[in-house]
Design a protein around this motif. Structure first.
Motif, short mmCIF file in Angstrom:
data_model
loop_
_atom_site.label_atom_id
_atom_site.label_comp_id
_atom_site.label_asym_id
_atom_site.label_seq_id
_atom_site.Cartn_x
_atom_site.Cartn_y
_atom_site.Cartn_z
N ALA A 808 -73.83 8.37 -18.36
CA ALA A 808 -73.59 8.28 -16.65
C ALA A 808 -74.60 8.43 -15.75
CB ALA A 808 -72.61 9.88 -16.31
N PRO A 809 -75.94 9.39 -16.04
CA PRO A 809 -76.50 9.29 -15.00
C PRO A 809 -77.65 7.77 -14.94
CG PRO A 809 -77.20 11.12 -16.48
CD PRO A 809 -75.38 10.25 -17.14
N MET A 810 -77.37 7.25 -15.53
CA MET A 810 -78.01 5.90 -15.63
C MET A 810 -76.71 5.04 -14.67
SD MET A 810 -80.34 5.41 -18.66
CE MET A 810 -81.13 3.65 -18.30
N VAL A 811 -75.37 4.47 -14.50
CA VAL A 811 -74.55 3.88 -14.54
C VAL A 811 -75.14 3.35 -12.91
CG1 VAL A 811 -72.59 3.89 -12.93
CG2 VAL A 811 -72.72 5.13 -15.59
N PRO A 812 -75.88 4.42 -12.14
CA PRO A 812 -76.15 3.61 -11.02
C PRO A 812 -77.38 2.33 -11.06
CG PRO A 812 -76.16 5.76 -10.49
CD PRO A 812 -75.80 5.94 -11.75
N GLN A 813 -78.51 2.77 -11.47
CA GLN A 813 -79.45 2.09 -12.60
C GLN A 813 -79.03 0.67 -13.31
OE1 GLN A 813 -81.47 5.33 -14.09
NE2 GLN A 813 -83.84 4.24 -13.47
N LEU A 814 -77.91 0.89 -14.02
CA LEU A 814 -77.55 -0.06 -14.53
C LEU A 814 -77.05 -1.42 -13.69
CD1 LEU A 814 -76.71 -1.82 -17.03
CD2 LEU A 814 -75.03 -0.18 -18.30
N CYS A 815 -75.78 -0.47 -12.87
CA CYS A 815 -74.85 -1.61 -11.88
C CYS A 815 -76.07 -2.85 -11.52
CB CYS A 815 -74.40 -0.50 -10.87
SG CYS A 815 -72.36 -0.25 -11.64
N GLN A 816 -77.00 -1.73 -10.64
CA GLN A 816 -78.47 -2.27 -10.21
C GLN A 816 -78.43 -3.27 -11.08
OE1 GLN A 816 -80.88 0.26 -8.21
NE2 GLN A 816 -79.46 0.50 -6.80
N MET A 817 -79.38 -3.46 -11.56
CA MET A 817 -79.90 -4.12 -12.67
C MET A 817 -79.08 -5.61 -13.12
SD MET A 817 -81.36 -4.32 -16.45
CE MET A 817 -79.49 -3.94 -17.42
N LEU A 818 -77.54 -5.40 -14.22
CA LEU A 818 -76.29 -6.64 -13.29
C LEU A 818 -76.00 -7.22 -11.93
CD1 LEU A 818 -73.81 -4.13 -15.65
CD2 LEU A 818 -74.94 -5.96 -16.55
N GLU A 819 -76.51 -6.13 -11.41
CA GLU A 819 -76.23 -7.52 -9.90
C GLU A 819 -77.16 -8.50 -9.58
OE1 GLU A 819 -75.76 -4.48 -6.71
OE2 GLU A 819 -74.02 -3.51 -7.26
N GLN A 820 -78.49 -7.73 -10.07
CA GLN A 820 -79.69 -8.57 -10.09
C GLN A 820 -79.13 -9.58 -11.02
OE1 GLN A 820 -83.21 -7.12 -11.60
NE2 GLN A 820 -84.33 -8.39 -10.95
N ILE A 821 -79.29 -9.05 -12.32
CA ILE A 821 -78.92 -10.59 -13.31
C ILE A 821 -78.19 -10.97 -13.32
CG2 ILE A 821 -77.77 -11.17 -16.07
CD1 ILE A 821 -78.92 -8.37 -17.03
N TYR A 822 -77.09 -11.53 -12.53
CA TYR A 822 -75.85 -12.06 -12.38
C TYR A 822 -75.83 -12.45 -10.76
CZ TYR A 822 -70.89 -13.58 -13.17
OH TYR A 822 -69.65 -14.61 -13.65
N THR A 823 -76.51 -12.36 -10.57
CA THR A 823 -76.16 -13.34 -9.35
C THR A 823 -77.86 -14.36 -9.20
OG1 THR A 823 -77.41 -11.13 -8.33
CG2 THR A 823 -75.77 -11.61 -7.06
N THR A 824 -78.52 -13.67 -9.39
CA THR A 824 -79.58 -15.12 -10.58
C THR A 824 -79.77 -15.86 -10.77
OG1 THR A 824 -81.25 -13.01 -10.16
CG2 THR A 824 -81.51 -15.41 -10.96
#
Length: 1051
Positions: A808-824
């Motif tokens: 749980a503590p890493m959920v916000p960080q991972l969501c941001q990383m996935l947004e960066q990956i998928y939009t690129t």
């Protein structure tokens, strides 16, 4: 797909539309494919291409196959051309004439351009199904035509007769039969491919007309071709077709045999209702009294050419498949087949025919005939011995197949026939002789592998008898099985190292799989011999290792260990009293060979579960495994064995943990093992670390992965290159493997100690937080490389699966990383990881916000992909549908968001339903099943279904009607079931609209049948299995398969 020409600004465009693609080409130019997507009443056609730089949207009207494109704008070389055209269900096709067909055939066979060939093939396939095919096929069979043209003409006849018989008026049936007989006579001398297709066409005609219009079809065929004239010198029969030349008579005889051969084959391959198939089988069985004597007569003729006898055997094999009786004529013909085994030219065909007769399902009914076959088979033993002695592999192979077929297919029947038990025992010994064929498989012999399944069948049948009879059979056959063990161990021997080095890689792989088969057979042998087998192997191994004088051959020791390993892999040996002694013997083995060392490792691995119950013995084996771990040539065996020990014995490995970690770090630093073995090693270490005290895990984990993280950091600062990429993927893969098995959650259970959240901070989470910045830096350089991104997503995917809510503590960080990956750079691995996040965190208030925003973003990005052409991204479409199916199940309130376009999502699902890849279409069905369930509680979903429900039903019916694989019918049924439960009234209206369209979803179903389907479907709202049955039957009906064996319908 049809091709149209449309004029605009004095330029011509060749345009076609098929499977969601527009194909457009300029004159003398290749067609360019433009993906299309259907949204809000328009065909969106995007993706610029060379030459044709862009295509704008075109409007369309109508539904389904009647959809009409009304306008296309094409921009090419700076000039805009607007073309108006119609693509409808009734296009004006190219005229179907003999000349056009021949032109298309020339293009198919002789044009070097593959695109032209494909267009010609599609057009010819359409031509074969047209009504004009009844006319243009006959000129193609002219004597002056090319063989390819003649073959197409004959194939077209078969297509029309087999699939479009109803198109031919009844009064033309007799004429067609006469024409076919005449042409078969004409082509009796060849070409063979044309003759065969004509015979198949006549066979198909016979199946349509037997027994009512042509009750004595086989007798008439025999009468027409007069085979008894072959070699008889009688040339005056008025009914003979053709001349009186001897070669022509032989040709006519061969033509008749070809016709009689394909007749049963056509029955077996035809799609017929069960009742009709049974009627035809009965009618043809009645003609066996004509065919059987004819074949016997030809096989007995000394002067008959070998080609005729070979064709007789093939014909017999075909008729045996119909289940003709093995007694009387059948038994006589089987004797003829055994006699033919002495002729080298007939041997192969005779073997196939005998095996076909022995293995036919109805043969069980003729016990006496089977018993009478036994002396014939046993009579081949001398011929078998001679063939083995002389190295005649083909003969020994064939005779072995006959013996095994009889023993394997009729094992229980022959066992039950007690008066002939000695013959059966002789047959078993004959098969044992085949198993013991001298030489190494597959270099010196290939016969022994044929026998292995027989030994399983025999033991299974023996053990299936009641206890008293079983005891009698065991008394007779246990000695044989002990002999079999000796044979199998001998056959598993490796050749000398020099010989083995000379083998090809293919031969080595075949030998490896052969040993796997032997291993399986030894497991079955244990069912007969029990613990006595282990004792036997142990005693023999002890004798070898205790012998004085010259040391035993390593192959003998390896074979005995291989036997132990084979049994221990699947049999519970916990209660065996020889295993402790075996481990003691293993420690005494002088290992001087890689194959022997491998088997030692694998044998220890097979005892991992036993070691978990006897942890004191770990002291003997762990040092040996760690020693093997240091050798690259033992990589697979040593790493897999260590992994198994760590998995099974983790609770007892604390005394050895330091040694295991030290050696493992050493081999990783020296890069001794390949990437896959490093992954296995990390999984084993994950099991080991999971069982250590919490206070020790983080320190051991840090010391293990710190060198790898340092390497990763160095690689992250290097310029991208293929070697750097592979190294990064390798390290990320090792981390993924480690995090897959490093799970401390089990430590809370049964310890009696309450561990606070602060005390039980998961070490995996600590490591991930430490390396997250480094991983982001790697993504900064490799964000467009799908393999690196997949490896990164793999690390977090395995971690989330292992940690669950601890992540749980890493959920916000991972969501941001996935947004960066998928939009690129959108790819399926990011969607799969998003799906994992949805499964675990979508229902938690603290994390629903980031997860919701992530879903909205990947959905918007994926919509762009669908508009540009989703066909090139089936993996993304599959994962996208799975993501939304999961989101609908876990957190449907997400779809109340104004930032999530439910209507566009609905259209994406429609396109996914049409994908040819089964998993993708299946995931779309799951999506719609979940979507429909929320039509009442999620207003945007209900509104979309109200507007576009007809489109969904249209696509589902098209799929059920034959446009999708039949295996998907169950999943489409699930969508219909959900619609019926949650949208019953609209569904009734949608079905009524669609099923009243003539010829939809298939021309094979009548209006009455569609109405019956509609009534049955709408009446079932509770029993999902019944809905599957209803839809399955309707789908079979639409595909012309209704009534085939295993299916029945109520329509």
């Amino acid at each position: 797909m049809s091709v149209y020409k449309t004029e605009s600004f004095k330029c011509f465009l060749n345009v076609s539309w098929s499977h969601g693609l527009l194909f457009i080409s300029m004159p003398n130019d290749r067609a360019r494919a433009f993906p299309t997507a259907v949204y809000a009443g328009h065909v969106h056609c995007v993706r610029p291409n060379v030459g044709l730089t862009s295509v704008t949207e075109g409007g369309f009207k109508g539904k389904g196959k009647n959809r009409i494109i009304t306008r296309i704008k094409v921009f090419t070389d700076g000039m805009e051309m607007e073309s108006r055209l119609e693509l409808s269900s009734d296009p004006e096709p190219l005229e179907l004439t003999e000349e056009n067909v021949e032109s298309a055939l020339r293009q198919l066979y002789y044009d070097p351009d593959m695109e032209h060939k494909n267009v010609a093939q599609k057009w010819l396939s359409h031509a074969q199904t047209s009504i004009q095919a009844w006319q243009f096929c006959w000129p193609l069979l002219g004597p002056d035509k090319l063989p390819e043209f003649q073959f197409f003409g004959a194939s077209t006849l078969h297509t029309k007769i087999s699939r479009h018989w109803a198109d031919l008026p009844r009064d033309q049936h007799q004429t067609l039969r006469t024409q076919l007989l005449s042409h078969i006579s004409h082509f009796s001398s060849g070409p063979k491919m044309v003759l065969t297709r004509l015979c198949v066409a006549l066979a198909s005609l016979a199946l349509h007309t037997i027994p009512h219009s042509w009750p004595r079809a086989v007798s008439d065929m025999v009468l027409v071709f007069q085979p008894e004239k072959t070699g008889s010198g009688n040339h005056n029969e008025a009914t003979a077709v053709g001349g009186a030349d001897g070669r022509e008579l032989n040709a006519h005889c061969l033509a008749l045999l070809e016709l009689l051969t394909v007749l049963p084959e056509e029955l077996q391959s035809s799609r017929l209702p069960h009742g009709r198939r049974a009627q035809l089988r009965e009618a043809l069985a009645g003609e066996w009294t004509v065919v059987g004597p004819l074949l016997h007569q030809l096989l007995q003729k000394q002067e008959a050419p070998c080609q005729v006898k070979e064709r007789c055997l093939r014909c017999l094999s075909s008729w045996v498949g119909l289940g003709v009786p093995l007694h009387r004529e059948g038994e006589v013909l089987l004797h003829d087949c055994f006699a033919a085994l002495s002729d080298p030219e007939l041997f192969d065909m005779a073997v196939e025919t005998i095996i076909c007769a022995i293995c036919q399902p109805d043969s069980q009914r003729y016990t006496d005939a089977l018993v009478n076959l036994m002396p014939l088979v046993l009579g081949l033993h001398d011929q078998l011995k001679t063939a083995v002695r002389e190295g005649d592999m083909e003969t020994s192979h064939g005779i072995c197949r006959i013996a095994v077929s009889l023993g394997e297919t009729h094992s229980r029947t022959l066992l039950e026939h007690v008066p002939h038990w000695q013959n059966h025992l002789s047959l078993v010994h004959m098969i044992l002789f085949c198993t013991d064929t001298p030489g190494h498989y597959p270099v010196n012999e290939t016969t022994s592998s044929l026998t292995l399944t027989f030994w399983y069948t025999l033991q299974d049948d023996i053990l299936s008898f009641e206890e008293d009879r079983q005891a009698v059979y065991l008394q007779v056959y246990r000695p044989v099985y002990f002999q079999l063990v000796d044979v199998l161990l001998q056959k598993s021997h490796f050749p000398s190292e020099q010989d083995y080095m000379s083998w090809s890689s293919d031969d080595k792989e075949l030998f490896r799989t052969y040993r796997v088969d032997i291993s399986d057979t030894l497991m079955y042998v244990y069912e007969i011999l029990g613990p006595e087998l282990l004792s036997n192997l142990y005693d023999r191994l002890g004798q070898l290792l205790s012998a004085t004088g010259s040391p035993a051959a390593w192959q003998d020791i390896e074979a005995l260990l291989f036997g132990f390993q084979s049994i221990a892999e699947t049999i519970d040996v916990n209660y065996s009293d020889v295993i402790p002694g075996l481990i003691g013997l293993i420690s005494r083995i002088s290992i001087s060979n890689i194959q022997l060392a491998d088997t030692v490792m694998f044998t220890i691995g097979s005892l991992a579960e036993w070691l978990a119950d006897h942890p004191l013995m770990l002291d003997c084996v762990v040092p040996m495994v760690l020693q093997g771990l240091m050798k690259a040539e033992l990589s697979v065996s040593s790493v897999s064995t260590l992994k198994r020990i760590c998995r099974e014995c983790r609770r007892d490995l604390s005394p050895y943990a330091r040694d295991i970690m030290t050696v493992s770090q050493d081999v990783l630093a020296k890069e001794i093992h390949k990437s896959s073995q490093c992954g296995w090693l990390m999984q084993g270490l994950g099991f080991l670390l999971s069982a250590l005290p919490l206070e020790e895990i983080l320190g051991s984990l840090t010391s293990l992965i710190t060198p790898q993280i340092q390497k990763l950091d160095t690689l992250a600062h290097q310029e991208p290159s293929p070697s750097t990429k592979m190294s990064i993927i390798h390290i990320l893969g090792m981390l993924s493997s480690l995090f897959t098995t490093l799970d401390i959650r089990g430590q809370d259970q049964g310890s009696g100690v309450t561990i606070t959240a602060h005390d039980r901070t998961n070490p995996v989470l600590v490591v991930l937080q430490q390396v997250f910045t480094l991983i982001q830096h790697i993504l900064g350089k490799w964000l467009t490389d799908s393999e690196v991104v997949k490896a990164v997503c793999g690390v977090f995917d395995r971690s989330v699966k292992t940690l669950h809510h601890d992540f749980a503590p890493m959920v916000p960080q991972l969501c941001q990383m996935l947004e960066q990956i998928y939009t690129t750079y959108p790819q399926s691995s990011a969607l799969d990881l998003t799906c994992q996040m949805v499964q675990i965190f979508s229902g938690e208030k603290d994390h629903v916000g980031p997860v919701k925003h992530l879903i909205e973003l990947v959905t918007s990005t994926t919509h762009d992909i669908f508009q540009q052409g989703p066909r090139e991204h089936p993996d993304i479409v599959l994962s996208f549908m799975q993501l939304h199916a999961e989101a609908l199940k876990r957190e449907p309130d997400i779809y109340l968001s104004a930032h999530l376009d439910v209507e566009s999502l609905f259209y994406c699902g429609i396109l996914a339903l049409k994908f040819p890849e089964t998993p993708t279409a299946k995931s779309a069905c799951f999506f719609f099943a979940e979507l429909v369930c929320h039509c009442a509680d999620i207003p945007p979903i209900g509104q979309v279904l109200q507007r576009e429900g007809t489109l969904l039903i249209q696509n589902i019916l098209e799929a059920i009607g034959g446009q999708s694989p039949h295996c998907l019918t169950e999943h489409f049924s699930q969508v219909l079931f959900c619609l019926n439960r949650h949208c019953h009234t609209p569904l009734a209206q949608w079905l009524k609209e669609q099923l009243h369209v003539p010829g939809f979803p298939s021309a094979q179903v009548s209006t009455e049948q569609k109405d019956a389907f509609n009534r049955q479907l709408l009446s079932e709202q509770t029993n999902k299995c019944h809905v599957v049955e209803i839809v399955n039957e309707f789908s079979l009906l639409c595909r012309g398969l209704q009534g085939t064996p295993g299916h029945s319908a109520d329509y």
